[in-house]
Enzyme design. Structure first.
Site, PDB file in Angstrom:
ATOM      1  CE1 TYR A 160      10.842 -24.805  37.224  1.00 26.78           C
ATOM      2  CE2 TYR A 160      10.511 -26.127  35.248  1.00 26.78           C
ATOM      3  CZ  TYR A 160      11.259 -25.813  36.368  1.00 26.78           C
ATOM      4  OH  TYR A 160      12.416 -26.507  36.639  1.00 26.78           O
ATOM      5  CB  ILE A 214      17.717 -34.253  37.806  1.00 27.84           C
ATOM      6  CG1 ILE A 214      18.226 -33.489  36.577  1.00 27.84           C
ATOM      7  CG2 ILE A 214      18.855 -34.719  38.702  1.00 27.84           C
ATOM      8  CD1 ILE A 214      19.473 -33.989  35.935  1.00 27.84           C
TER       9      ILE A 214
END
Ligand code: NAD
Length: 261
Positions: A165, A198
């Site tokens: 990723y 987040i």
């Protein structure tokens, strides 16, 4: 004067059906911009578009998988036909996959192969290329554009469980730097924001584990996880005319998780 005013601009925000992308769409609409709300899940995209229109803004929700260039091209055409040419592209759609959960028992990289890597690279790298490819001809023709891609600190500093990723996100940032140099003369800026954790549905399972959350927060100078609005504030700035002389940059929005030059 509102330097963040987006009146008259049309923005396409990918993966905007929830989390960071949803908040970016709401921020842009709240500053007067019209928004093409994209998501892989049509119901999510339409719900966010409805939230915007019910508040008096302009938006449409469109389904498309950003890993498919034909679908993205068709979405840009439909969005432009309904709201006007796309001035702002926010490449937010991302896929950290199950490996986003450090508790997940994923096999080590050396036991995986191309089939395992493909979903990360398809969304986080090819998704950015596809959307830029579809939106850029119109921007070049009109001599104006703002492109902002949402990457990850996993791509700047490295995370053991997010290596592929992170590699795809780092690729998107490197691509953005090169693209910035090739489109600047056409009035187009290209930047990235790099996020650490987040508080979104995408990482809810990680944040919900109190022991893990406490351990993770030790790395944050500002001792909280980010909120979608922390990310959206930076994206809005880079998408606005306030950032007219900023291009080829990656802005960390990370509570001081990784302080690098
Ligand atoms: N939340 C975090 O902690 C964090 C940290 C670093 C980077 N990021 C990045 O921020 C961006 C937003 O993350 P989030 O946490 O809000 O994600 P999320 O998983 O909560 O939401 C992502 C949305 O994108 C959509 N999507 C996924 N793949 C798609 C595709 N191929 N085409 C169209 N839509 C697609 C999903 O349906 C979903 O609605 C991502 O690029 C992510 O990699 C997030």
């Amino acid at each position: 004067m509102n330097v963040l005013d987006m009146t008259g601009r049309v923005a396409l925000v990918t993966g905007a059906g929830q989390g960071v992308g949803r908040q970016v769409a709401l921020h842009i609409a709240g500053h007067g911009g019209a928004v093409v709300v994209n998501d892989f899940h049509l119901d999510r995209a339409e719900a966010v578009a409805a939230e915007i229109t019910e508040a008096g803004g302009q938006a449409i929700g469109l389904r498309c998988d950003v890993t498919d260039l034909d679908e993205v091209t068709e979405m840009v055409a439909r969005g432009s036909a309904e709201l006007g040419p796309v001035d702002v592209l926010v490449n937010n759609a991302g896929n950290a996959g199950p490996a986003d959960d450090p508790l997940a028992h994923n096999p080590p990289f050396w036991e995986t192969g191309p089939k395992d890597w493909e979903p990360w690279i398809a969304t986080n790298f090819f998704g950015v290329l596809n959307s830029c490819r579809a939106a850029l001809p119109g921007m070049v023709e009109r001599g104006y554009g703002r492109i902002v891609s949402v990457i990850s600190d996993a791509g700047r500093t490295g995370e053991p469980h997010l290596a592929v990723y992170g590699g795809a996100k780092a690729g998107a940032a490197g691509f953005s730097r090169g693209l910035a140099k090739s489109v600047g003369r056409h009035g187009i800026t290209v930047n990235c924001v790099s996020l650490s954790t987040i508080n979104t549905p995408g990482v809810a399972s990680v944040i919900a584990d109190p022991q893990l959350a406490r351990a993770m927060l030790r790395s944050y100078v500002i001792r909280r996880f980010g909120e979608p609005s922390d990310a959206a504030n930076a994206v809005l700035f880079l998408a606005s005319d306030a950032a007219a002389w900023v291009t080829g940059q990656t802005y960390p929005v990370n509570g001081g998780y990784a302080i690098t030059p």
